[in-house]
Write a protein that holds these residues in place. Structure first.
Motif, mmCIF file in Angstrom:
data_model
loop_
_atom_site.group_PDB
_atom_site.id
_atom_site.type_symbol
_atom_site.label_atom_id
_atom_site.label_comp_id
_atom_site.label_asym_id
_atom_site.label_seq_id
_atom_site.Cartn_x
_atom_site.Cartn_y
_atom_site.Cartn_z
ATOM 1 N N GLU A 112 67.529 133.008 17.868
ATOM 2 C CA GLU A 112 68.973 132.821 17.825
ATOM 3 C C GLU A 112 69.336 131.559 18.591
ATOM 4 O O GLU A 112 68.989 131.413 19.762
ATOM 5 C CB GLU A 112 69.704 134.019 18.441
ATOM 6 N N LEU A 113 70.020 130.651 17.921
ATOM 7 C CA LEU A 113 70.497 129.424 18.539
ATOM 8 C C LEU A 113 71.996 129.544 18.743
ATOM 9 O O LEU A 113 72.753 129.622 17.771
ATOM 10 C CB LEU A 113 70.178 128.210 17.655
ATOM 11 N N ARG A 114 72.416 129.565 20.005
ATOM 12 C CA ARG A 114 73.838 129.635 20.336
ATOM 13 C C ARG A 114 74.294 128.272 20.856
ATOM 14 O O ARG A 114 73.686 127.716 21.766
ATOM 15 C CB ARG A 114 74.096 130.702 21.406
ATOM 16 N N SER A 115 75.365 127.758 20.284
ATOM 17 C CA SER A 115 75.876 126.441 20.661
ATOM 18 C C SER A 115 77.301 126.572 21.178
ATOM 19 O O SER A 115 78.114 127.284 20.593
ATOM 20 C CB SER A 115 75.843 125.487 19.460
ATOM 21 N N TYR A 116 77.573 125.879 22.287
ATOM 22 C CA TYR A 116 78.870 125.964 22.952
ATOM 23 C C TYR A 116 79.426 124.560 23.177
ATOM 24 O O TYR A 116 78.696 123.654 23.587
ATOM 25 C CB TYR A 116 78.749 126.654 24.313
ATOM 26 N N GLN A 117 80.720 124.390 22.920
ATOM 27 C CA GLN A 117 81.423 123.156 23.253
ATOM 28 C C GLN A 117 82.215 123.408 24.521
ATOM 29 O O GLN A 117 83.170 124.182 24.526
ATOM 30 C CB GLN A 117 82.364 122.745 22.110
ATOM 31 N N LEU A 118 81.822 122.762 25.635
ATOM 32 C CA LEU A 118 82.467 122.988 26.920
ATOM 33 C C LEU A 118 83.650 122.044 27.113
ATOM 34 O O LEU A 118 83.718 120.972 26.508
ATOM 35 C CB LEU A 118 81.472 122.785 28.063
ATOM 36 N N ARG A 119 84.542 122.455 27.982
ATOM 37 C CA ARG A 119 85.610 121.556 28.392
ATOM 38 C C ARG A 119 85.022 120.442 29.261
ATOM 39 O O ARG A 119 84.159 120.703 30.094
ATOM 40 C CB ARG A 119 86.671 122.321 29.190
ATOM 41 N N GLY A 176 75.891 111.308 21.922
ATOM 42 C CA GLY A 176 76.568 111.842 20.739
ATOM 43 C C GLY A 176 77.713 112.744 21.176
ATOM 44 O O GLY A 176 78.529 112.369 22.011
ATOM 45 N N GLN A 177 77.788 113.918 20.600
ATOM 46 C CA GLN A 177 78.830 114.875 20.959
ATOM 47 C C GLN A 177 78.533 115.429 22.346
ATOM 48 O O GLN A 177 77.570 116.162 22.560
ATOM 49 C CB GLN A 177 78.878 116.016 19.937
ATOM 50 N N LEU A 178 79.359 115.069 23.326
ATOM 51 C CA LEU A 178 79.106 115.415 24.716
ATOM 52 C C LEU A 178 79.632 116.803 25.049
ATOM 53 O O LEU A 178 80.397 117.393 24.299
ATOM 54 C CB LEU A 178 79.735 114.373 25.639
ATOM 55 N N TYR A 179 79.175 117.316 26.192
ATOM 56 C CA TYR A 179 79.563 118.637 26.701
ATOM 57 C C TYR A 179 79.190 119.750 25.716
ATOM 58 O O TYR A 179 79.879 120.756 25.614
ATOM 59 C CB TYR A 179 81.060 118.683 27.028
ATOM 60 N N MET A 180 78.072 119.532 25.022
ATOM 61 C CA MET A 180 77.521 120.567 24.158
ATOM 62 C C MET A 180 76.355 121.245 24.870
ATOM 63 O O MET A 180 75.545 120.585 25.526
ATOM 64 C CB MET A 180 77.022 119.968 22.845
ATOM 65 N N VAL A 181 76.289 122.559 24.740
ATOM 66 C CA VAL A 181 75.209 123.360 25.327
ATOM 67 C C VAL A 181 74.569 124.181 24.215
ATOM 68 O O VAL A 181 75.262 124.731 23.352
ATOM 69 C CB VAL A 181 75.730 124.278 26.441
ATOM 70 N N HIS A 182 73.242 124.262 24.248
ATOM 71 C CA HIS A 182 72.511 125.070 23.274
ATOM 72 C C HIS A 182 71.566 126.009 24.020
ATOM 73 O O HIS A 182 70.808 125.575 24.883
ATOM 74 C CB HIS A 182 71.691 124.184 22.330
ATOM 75 N N HIS A 183 71.639 127.289 23.700
ATOM 76 C CA HIS A 183 70.723 128.293 24.220
ATOM 77 C C HIS A 183 69.894 128.819 23.062
ATOM 78 O O HIS A 183 70.425 129.192 22.023
ATOM 79 C CB HIS A 183 71.476 129.456 24.864
ATOM 80 N N LEU A 184 68.592 128.866 23.254
ATOM 81 C CA LEU A 184 67.678 129.379 22.232
ATOM 82 C C LEU A 184 67.028 130.652 22.758
ATOM 83 O O LEU A 184 66.383 130.646 23.799
ATOM 84 C CB LEU A 184 66.611 128.335 21.900
ATOM 85 N N TRP A 185 67.255 131.754 22.023
ATOM 86 C CA TRP A 185 66.761 133.074 22.430
ATOM 87 C C TRP A 185 65.746 133.571 21.407
ATOM 88 O O TRP A 185 65.875 133.294 20.227
ATOM 89 C CB TRP A 185 67.900 134.085 22.530
#
Length: 210
Positions: A161-168, A201-210
């Motif tokens: 599972e790849l979860r991607s988040y756009q942070l403030r 590229g697109q900044l403040y992006m976080v990706h978690h791989l489970w």
């Protein structure tokens, strides 16, 4: 986005114990850039997340082509990179392929690989054939959070599972501080594979791989 597949690169010994994540010091956002505070200092690896939207009728041919060409090219010793994993999506966007690359040595290694691949006739033909199968493609360069172990091959079959988040903007360090402590709650069955944040590229992006 849920991805299903097998991690494909050669295994390397884990450098850090999960226990270390329980004792991560809280970083001070006033002292340095978040990329220096949150990334691993003992390694200089750069990661590339590569997402390809494939024409539905071409997905099987695309997978076969990648399986034949990519490992053979990138496992050569004079390319300082490794194919960490490659997947097809199961939920979310369909007919999509996701690849994760590791470049040992950071940006100089990435530039070296790109320069060599431009002179590689087999890879040039591969890109041309692959391009006829794609609707769109996107790359993102990433650094690894210091409190995650680097991704290693897992015995399968597995669902990833790849979860991607756009942070403030301005909240990356706060996010890292929370997850450095929260990661211990997601250690059952060794399910945590990797955690990354965008660098170009697109900044403040976080990706978690489970």
């Amino acid at each position: 986005l849920i991805c299903r597949g097998l991690v494909s690169s050669a295994s390397r010994p884990r450098e850090d114990s999960w226990l270390k994540s329980l004792f991560v010091r809280k970083v001070d956002p006033r002292k340095d850039a978040h990329s220096n505070l949150l990334a691993k200092r003992e390694t200089s690896s750069l990661y590339k997340l590569q997402i390809h939207n494939v024409k539905p009728e071409c997905l099987d041919a695309y997978n076969k082509l990648c399986q034949e060409v990519l490992p053979k090219i990138h496992e050569e010793k004079h390319y300082p990179c490794a194919l960490v994993g490659t997947w097809n999506t199961w939920y979310g966007e369909q007919d999509q392929a996701v690849h994760l690359w590791r470049y040992e040595g950071g940006y100089p290694a990435l530039n070296e690989v790109m320069s060599k691949l431009r002179q590689n006739k087999e890879f040039t033909e591969f890109r041309k054939e692959r391009g006829n199968m794609l609707l769109s493609r996107k790359n993102q360069l990433l650094l690894e959070f210091s409190f995650w172990n680097e991704p290693v091959p897992r015995e399968g079959p597995n669902i990833y599972e790849l979860r991607s988040y756009q942070l403030r903007p301005g909240t990356m360090i706060e996010w890292g501080n929370y997850w450095a402590r929260a990661i211990r709650f997601r250690q059952d069955n060794n399910e945590a594979v990797g955690g990354f944040f965008s660098q170009i590229g697109q900044l403040y992006m976080v990706h978690h791989l489970w």
